[in-house]
Design a protein around this motif. Sequence first.
Motif, PDB file in Angstrom:
ATOM      1  N   HIS B 329      35.740  25.126  72.580  1.00 42.62           N
ATOM      2  CA  HIS B 329      35.697  26.021  71.421  1.00 42.62           C
ATOM      3  C   HIS B 329      36.157  27.427  71.783  1.00 42.62           C
ATOM      4  O   HIS B 329      36.742  28.115  70.949  1.00 42.62           O
ATOM      5  N   SER B 330      35.913  27.848  73.010  1.00 39.95           N
ATOM      6  CA  SER B 330      36.445  29.141  73.421  1.00 39.95           C
ATOM      7  C   SER B 330      37.961  29.133  73.372  1.00 39.95           C
ATOM      8  O   SER B 330      38.590  30.115  72.990  1.00 39.95           O
ATOM      9  N   GLY B 331      38.547  27.989  73.763  1.00 40.53           N
ATOM     10  CA  GLY B 331      39.999  27.859  73.671  1.00 40.53           C
ATOM     11  C   GLY B 331      40.479  28.000  72.232  1.00 40.53           C
ATOM     12  O   GLY B 331      41.457  28.700  71.956  1.00 40.53           O
ATOM     13  N   PHE B 332      39.765  27.347  71.319  1.00 41.40           N
ATOM     14  CA  PHE B 332      40.155  27.451  69.902  1.00 41.40           C
ATOM     15  C   PHE B 332      40.018  28.892  69.427  1.00 41.40           C
ATOM     16  O   PHE B 332      40.873  29.415  68.707  1.00 41.40           O
ATOM     17  N   LEU B 333      38.920  29.533  69.838  1.00 42.82           N
ATOM     18  CA  LEU B 333      38.677  30.899  69.375  1.00 42.82           C
ATOM     19  C   LEU B 333      39.725  31.863  69.899  1.00 42.82           C
ATOM     20  O   LEU B 333      40.074  32.835  69.224  1.00 42.82           O
ATOM     21  N   LEU B 334      40.238  31.599  71.101  1.00 44.05           N
ATOM     22  CA  LEU B 334      41.262  32.494  71.637  1.00 44.05           C
ATOM     23  C   LEU B 334      42.506  32.513  70.751  1.00 44.05           C
ATOM     24  O   LEU B 334      43.214  33.520  70.705  1.00 44.05           O
ATOM     25  N   THR B 335      42.767  31.416  70.032  1.00 42.07           N
ATOM     26  CA  THR B 335      43.952  31.409  69.159  1.00 42.07           C
ATOM     27  C   THR B 335      43.840  32.495  68.102  1.00 42.07           C
ATOM     28  O   THR B 335      44.838  33.021  67.640  1.00 42.07           O
ATOM     29  N   GLY B 336      42.601  32.804  67.699  1.00 39.94           N
ATOM     30  CA  GLY B 336      42.411  33.865  66.709  1.00 39.94           C
ATOM     31  C   GLY B 336      42.798  35.220  67.267  1.00 39.94           C
ATOM     32  O   GLY B 336      43.345  36.063  66.553  1.00 39.94           O
ATOM     33  N   GLY B 344      43.886  36.746  61.528  1.00 40.96           N
ATOM     34  CA  GLY B 344      43.301  36.317  62.792  1.00 40.96           C
ATOM     35  C   GLY B 344      41.901  36.886  62.978  1.00 40.96           C
ATOM     36  O   GLY B 344      40.990  36.177  63.422  1.00 40.96           O
ATOM     37  N   LEU B 345      41.727  38.142  62.598  1.00 39.32           N
ATOM     38  CA  LEU B 345      40.409  38.776  62.700  1.00 39.32           C
ATOM     39  C   LEU B 345      39.415  38.061  61.782  1.00 39.32           C
ATOM     40  O   LEU B 345      38.321  37.665  62.193  1.00 39.32           O
ATOM     41  N   ASN B 346      39.829  37.879  60.509  1.00 33.69           N
ATOM     42  CA  ASN B 346      38.960  37.161  59.561  1.00 33.69           C
ATOM     43  C   ASN B 346      38.563  35.819  60.128  1.00 33.69           C
ATOM     44  O   ASN B 346      37.399  35.431  60.123  1.00 33.69           O
ATOM     45  N   ALA B 347      39.588  35.084  60.587  1.00 29.46           N
ATOM     46  CA  ALA B 347      39.366  33.706  61.007  1.00 29.46           C
ATOM     47  C   ALA B 347      38.428  33.658  62.206  1.00 29.46           C
ATOM     48  O   ALA B 347      37.548  32.804  62.269  1.00 29.46           O
ATOM     49  N   THR B 348      38.610  34.601  63.138  1.00 26.39           N
ATOM     50  CA  THR B 348      37.740  34.590  64.314  1.00 26.39           C
ATOM     51  C   THR B 348      36.287  34.823  63.915  1.00 26.39           C
ATOM     52  O   THR B 348      35.377  34.136  64.389  1.00 26.39           O
ATOM     53  N   LEU B 349      36.085  35.766  63.011  1.00 29.80           N
ATOM     54  CA  LEU B 349      34.711  36.055  62.593  1.00 29.80           C
ATOM     55  C   LEU B 349      34.118  34.864  61.839  1.00 29.80           C
ATOM     56  O   LEU B 349      32.946  34.504  62.023  1.00 29.80           O
ATOM     57  N   ILE B 350      34.938  34.233  61.003  1.00 24.61           N
ATOM     58  CA  ILE B 350      34.455  33.062  60.263  1.00 24.61           C
ATOM     59  C   ILE B 350      34.109  31.944  61.237  1.00 24.61           C
ATOM     60  O   ILE B 350      33.051  31.308  61.142  1.00 24.61           O
ATOM     61  N   TYR B 351      34.993  31.747  62.187  1.00 26.04           N
ATOM     62  CA  TYR B 351      34.780  30.678  63.169  1.00 26.04           C
ATOM     63  C   TYR B 351      33.484  30.913  63.935  1.00 26.04           C
ATOM     64  O   TYR B 351      32.646  30.010  64.087  1.00 26.04           O
ATOM     65  N   PHE B 416      40.375  25.473  60.471  1.00 23.96           N
ATOM     66  CA  PHE B 416      41.552  25.614  59.627  1.00 23.96           C
ATOM     67  C   PHE B 416      41.953  27.071  59.501  1.00 23.96           C
ATOM     68  O   PHE B 416      43.136  27.418  59.602  1.00 23.96           O
ATOM     69  N   ALA B 417      40.949  27.916  59.303  1.00 22.62           N
ATOM     70  CA  ALA B 417      41.249  29.337  59.157  1.00 22.62           C
ATOM     71  C   ALA B 417      41.933  29.868  60.421  1.00 22.62           C
ATOM     72  O   ALA B 417      42.952  30.554  60.351  1.00 22.62           O
ATOM     73  N   ILE B 418      41.382  29.489  61.579  1.00 19.85           N
ATOM     74  CA  ILE B 418      41.883  30.099  62.810  1.00 19.85           C
ATOM     75  C   ILE B 418      43.256  29.533  63.174  1.00 19.85           C
ATOM     76  O   ILE B 418      44.146  30.252  63.612  1.00 19.85           O
ATOM     77  N   PHE B 419      43.457  28.239  62.945  1.00 22.25           N
ATOM     78  CA  PHE B 419      44.766  27.660  63.257  1.00 22.25           C
ATOM     79  C   PHE B 419      45.832  28.166  62.285  1.00 22.25           C
ATOM     80  O   PHE B 419      46.969  28.409  62.678  1.00 22.25           O
ATOM     81  N   SER B 420      45.469  28.321  61.011  1.00 22.88           N
ATOM     82  CA  SER B 420      46.517  28.798  60.106  1.00 22.88           C
ATOM     83  C   SER B 420      46.862  30.250  60.416  1.00 22.88           C
ATOM     84  O   SER B 420      48.018  30.641  60.272  1.00 22.88           O
ATOM     85  N   SER B 429      52.816  27.005  69.553  1.00 21.84           N
ATOM     86  CA  SER B 429      52.405  26.173  70.685  1.00 21.84           C
ATOM     87  C   SER B 429      50.894  26.034  70.774  1.00 21.84           C
ATOM     88  O   SER B 429      50.378  24.942  70.993  1.00 21.84           O
ATOM     89  N   VAL B 430      50.138  27.143  70.563  1.00 19.58           N
ATOM     90  CA  VAL B 430      48.678  27.021  70.654  1.00 19.58           C
ATOM     91  C   VAL B 430      48.130  26.166  69.525  1.00 19.58           C
ATOM     92  O   VAL B 430      47.133  25.470  69.699  1.00 19.58           O
ATOM     93  N   VAL B 431      48.795  26.238  68.364  1.00 18.24           N
ATOM     94  CA  VAL B 431      48.286  25.451  67.239  1.00 18.24           C
ATOM     95  C   VAL B 431      48.472  23.964  67.518  1.00 18.24           C
ATOM     96  O   VAL B 431      47.561  23.160  67.298  1.00 18.24           O
ATOM     97  N   VAL B 432      49.646  23.611  68.019  1.00 12.73           N
ATOM     98  CA  VAL B 432      49.886  22.202  68.334  1.00 12.73           C
ATOM     99  C   VAL B 432      48.880  21.738  69.387  1.00 12.73           C
ATOM    100  O   VAL B 432      48.231  20.690  69.243  1.00 12.73           O
ATOM    101  N   ALA B 433      48.701  22.579  70.428  1.00 15.31           N
ATOM    102  CA  ALA B 433      47.718  22.217  71.457  1.00 15.31           C
ATOM    103  C   ALA B 433      46.329  22.105  70.851  1.00 15.31           C
ATOM    104  O   ALA B 433      45.556  21.202  71.188  1.00 15.31           O
ATOM    105  N   GLY B 434      46.015  23.020  69.934  1.00 20.14           N
ATOM    106  CA  GLY B 434      44.695  23.014  69.315  1.00 20.14           C
ATOM    107  C   GLY B 434      44.450  21.766  68.502  1.00 20.14           C
ATOM    108  O   GLY B 434      43.381  21.155  68.574  1.00 20.14           O
TER     109      GLY B 434
END
Lengths: 635, 504
Positions: B329-336, B344-351, B416-420, B429-434
Motif C-alpha cells: 500500500h505504501s507503493g500505491f500511495l507513492l503514486t499519489g 494527486g493531493l486529494n487522492a492521497t488524502l482520500i486513500y 481509483f482516485a490515486i491511480f487516475s 508506468s506506475v499505474v500499469v505496475a499498480g
Amino acid sequence: MSLGTSSTLVYLIAIPLFSSAFLLLAGRALDRIGHLIGTAASASSFIVALFELNKMLGRDGESRGVTQHLFTWINVGSFQVDATLLLDQLSICFVLLITGVGTLIHIYSISYMSHDIDRRRFFAFLNLFIAAMLLLVLGNSYLNLYVGWEGVGLASYLLIGFWNQKPTYATAAKKAFVANRVGDVGLSLAVMIAFVQFGSVTFEGVAKGIEAGSASSTALNAMGAAILLAAVGKSAQFPLQAWLGDAMAGPTPVSALIHAATMVTAGVYLISRSHFVFDNAPTAQLLVVIVGAITLLFGAVIGMAKDDIKKALAASTMSQIGYMILATGLGPAGYAFAMMHLLTHGFFKAGMFLGAGSVMHGMNDEVDMRKYGALRKVMPITFATFGLGYLAIIGVPPFAGFYSKDKIIETAFNAGGSKGIILGCITLLGAVITAFYMTRVMLMTFFGTKRWDSAAHPHESPWLMTIPMILLSIGSITTGFIFSNGDRLKNFLAPVVDQHHHEHEAELLAPMVVSGLALLAVAIGISIAIAKYGRKTIPASAPTDVTIWTKIARRDLLQDDFNENVFMRPGQSITRVLAYLDKRVVDGAVSGVGAMTLRLAGDLRKTQTGYVRSYALLILLGTVAVLTAILVVTL
Amino acid sequence: MNAPNIEYGMLGPILIILGAALIGVLIEAFVSRKYRYVLQVGTSFAAVALAFLQLFLIRHTSSKAAVGSMSIDGAAIVLQGSVLIFGFLGLLLIAERGFQSFTAQAAAIPGSNEEQKALVSGLQQTEVFPLTLFAISGAMLFPAANDLLTLFVSLEVLSLPLYLMAGLSQRRRLLSQEAALKYFLLGAFASAFFLFGSAFIYGQAGSTTFDGIRKSIVESGGSDQFLLVGLALLTVGLLFKVSAAPFHAWTPDVYQGSPTPITAFMAAVTKVAAFGAAIRIYYFAVGGLVWSWRPILIAISIATMAIGTVIAIAQKDVKRVLAYSAIAHSGFLLTGIIALSKDGLNATLIYLFTYGFTTIGTFAILTLVRDSGGEVSDLNRWVGLGKRSPLVAATFTLFLLGLAGIPLTSGFVGKFAIFSAAYKSGNISVVVAGVLASAIAAFFYIRIIVMMYFSDPVEDGTSVVIPSKVTVAAIAICAVATLVMGIYPQPVISAINSLAFFAG
C-alpha cells in the motif's frame, strides 16, 4: 439515438439484492422458506423485466433506451462517475435471459438442493448472482459494469465452492478466481484508457469521443485488446479457458445458470457493448476473431474426449461461446447474430445442464458417461428435453441453434477474401465436431446398454425439476425461428449496435448454400459418432490403448500442463526466491554463513531470521542507490 | 527582543493531546492502582474528542503558525483529523480488557519471577495510554510541520513512544522486545540520514523552513549537488517511515512482534503522518525539483509494490501477510506523490483516510482469534473460521476485500482516485505496475478468504473470543466506514477535495 429516463430500472436489481441480503442475515430461522423467497425474488425481477420490455416496445426504435440516475458515485477532481443504469435493446435481451432462465433454475434448484442443509444460503448466493449480473448488463459505464463484473465473479466463486467439503472443489473455485483476476486486469486497464483518452467512462461518452476522433488508433487497439482480455477471462476463451471445466465441481444448477447461460457470456456482452471501440480498432477486432476461432475448435476437440457429462457440456459451452466471440469480431453484421446465438444457447445449454443434473440426480451423482447407457426408458422426460437441446445445439432445423449458428457461419464466409474462407471453414469444421461429440454424449447417456453401478436405481426426477427442463426445451425449439423470422432480433438491436446501417456486403455464398453445407457438416458429425459409438458396445472404463492425440485431448489439450509450467511454476519460483532473498541472502552477505549459527534466542527466534545489521545494510545500500540515482538523473 | 507570537488556537488540537499525555504520566505516577485504568481511558478519550472539536472549529484556517515552523492549512487539518480518528480507534483496541494484549510490567525481564508475580497479582500498568497520546501528538505535528527541524522533532515525538509500545506485548515477550529494539535501532539509523539530509539542504538553501527551501530552489534552478544529496538523504528518512522498499525490512518483524492493538495503531497513524509529511515536502518544499525526485520515486514505488505483493504470497503468518500488504500500500500511495497535482493531493488524502479504517479493522479482528497461548496468527490455523464464526469471518472478508480494492469497498475508491491522478499526470508506468500489483495482491487476500471458508475447521484449540464493547465498537466503525465509503464516498471525497490545499 436518444435516451429517455425511467424510475423503475432499479427494482430489477434491488429485489434480488435485498432478498439475498435478507436470506443471509436472517439465518437459520428462514431455512424452511428461504428457497421460496429466493425464487419469488427472481420471478419478481423477471416480471419487472417483462413490464420494461412492454414499455420499450411501445416506443419507436431510435428512442427505446432509457436510463436511471441513482447517485453520483465517485467525483474526484475533474473526474466523475455516476451510478446510472441503462436499459436499451441490448441490455433487455440479457435482462430477460438472466431473470427468465434464472427463475427456472431457481425452481429447479428447490428440488435439486432439497437435501442440502445449506439450501437457504445457496439461494441467497443465487440471488446475489442475479443482482450482480443484472448490474453488469445495466451499468451505463465501464466502471458500473466493472462492479457487476466483480460481483458475478464473487457470486460464482461462492457457488462453485459451495460444496467445499472436497478440496478439489475449493481448488476449482480458486482457479476460476485466478483466471478471472487476469481478465479483470484487462477490464481495469480498459477503464483507465477510456478515462485518459475520453475523460469519460460511460459508454455514451466513449462512443462520442471516438466519433469526434479524440483517440489515436493505437489507443483504440490497446483498449480493444484490454477489453478482449477481460472477455477472455470471464468467458473462458483461449488462453484463459482452463477454469471452466473445473468449475463444473459446483452444483449443477450453478453450471446451468452461470457457466452456460449467463455469466460466461458476459464477455460477448462486453464486446458487443464496446462495438464503437472495435469498429474503429481493426487489429483488436482481428484478435477477437482469432480468439473466437481458436476457442471454438479448442473446446470442440476437448468435448470429444470427455467422459464426464458436465465437462463435455462445459467444453461445448467454451466452443459455442467461441462462435459468439468470433461473430462479434466480424463487425456490425456479427453483433446481432452473436446475440442471437447467445440467447438460443442460453436456452438449450441451460436445458441440457439441467438434464445432466437430472441424470446425476437419478444416478447417485455419477458423472461418468461410461457408467450411463440406456437411460431413455427410465428417464423419458429428461431424455426428451435433453434430446431437443441436442438437436438445437448441433443445428438441425427447425430448432433454435440451426438459425443462430447458420447465420454465424454465413457471416463468417462473407467476411471477405481468404479470411472469410478460412473462418467459414473453421466454423463448418466446428459444426462437424459439435455434431460428433454431442451425438456421442447422447449415445453414451441415453442409448446402448446399461452400464450402471450396482447401487444405481435411475428414476425420473420430480416435477419441480422437469418443468423448468420442459420450458427450456420449448425455448430450444422456438427461439431460433422467432428471432430470425424477418430478421426480428437484428432489426431490434440495430439502433444500438449498428447505428450506421451498414449495407450487406457482397455475399460469397448464397444463404441456401451455406445452410446446405452446415447441414452436411452436421450429418457427417452424426454419422461418425454413430459409427464409433452407436454400433459398438462402450467399455465401462475409458480405453487406455488410445493414440497420443486422444490422450492430449483428454488432458484438456494440455491446458493445465501449459499453465502450470509456463505461469505457475516460474511464478512460485520467483516468489520463493524473492522471499529467500528478503530473509537470508542479505543477511548472509553481511555475516557469512557462520553467523547463522550464532542464534541465541531459542526457538522463537526462528520466526524472525532477519538481523538488524543486515536490515541496516539494506538501508545503507538503498541510500547509496537513491543518492546515486538522484545525482545521475539530475546532473 | 519580542517574544514570538504563538497561535494557540491553531495549535490547540496538538496542545490538548500533549497536555493530556502529561496528565496521563501524572496519573500513572500518583493515582492509586484501582482508578488508574478508568482515569487513563477517560483522559485519553476526552482529549481526543476535545482535540477533534478544536480541529473542527479551525477547519477553515490556512496560514503559517509558530513563526513559520508550522503550516496549519486544509491539508494539515485533514491529516490531523485522520490521525485523531485512527488514534481514537487505536485507543479503543488498546483499552480492551476482556483479554490481555499488554504485559503487566514492561520493565520486567521476560520469564523472570518479577514478571510472574505481576501477572498473578493482576497488577497492570497503564503507561500505554500516555505513550499513545504522545505518539498521536507527534503524528499530528508531523504533517503540519513546515520546517525541517520541527519535522525532525515531530518525527522523534512520534517514533519514540512507538519503539516502546512495540515492546509491550504480553505473549511472546522476546519476539516483542526484539521487535522494539530492531525498530529503535533502525529508526535511529534512518533518523540520522534524515538529519544529515536536513543539514545538506540547510547548507545550500540557508534556511530550514519549507518556504525558504522552495524559494532557494527557484533561485538556484535546483541543480546544486548539496541540495540533491540533502534531498536524497531526506527521502531515505521519510521512506523508512512509510516502509517503502528497500527501507521496508523492519516492517514485517515489527508488525509481527508488537502487540496487535499497537500494530493497528501504528499501521494506520504512522502511515497517515508520514505520507502527510512526505507530500508536503515533495509538493511544496521541493516541488521545483520534481525532475530529480520523480524518477526515483517511480522506481521505488514500483519496487515497493512488487516486493510487498509478491513476498506476501509466500508468508504463512497473518500478521506478516498484512505487514507486506502495508508495504504494497505504501507503493500505491507513492503514486499519489508522483502525480504532483491537486488531484494527486486529494487522492492521497482520500486513500489514507480509507486505508486507515480498513487496516485498523483488519488488525482488530486479529486480536480476536486466540488459543490458550494468546493470539493465533499462523495462517494454517485460520482454516474453517467461516464455519466456526461466520460473522467474524465475514467482517474480516470485508476488510480484506477493502485492502484488495474490490469495487464497492472504500479501498477501490482510494485506489481509483490515486491511480487516475497518477495516470492524468502522465506517469503511466506506475499505474500499469499498480494495476498489476493489485491483481497479484488480490490473490493473497483471497487466499485467506479461501482458507476461512473453503476448508473445514481443525480442532486445535483456536477459537474466537467474545470481545468487550470497545473492540466491537472499533470493528463496527471500521466495517461501516469501509462499506459506506465504497458505496457512497462522495461526501468524504467532496470534503477532502475542498479542504486539501497547502498554505502558500
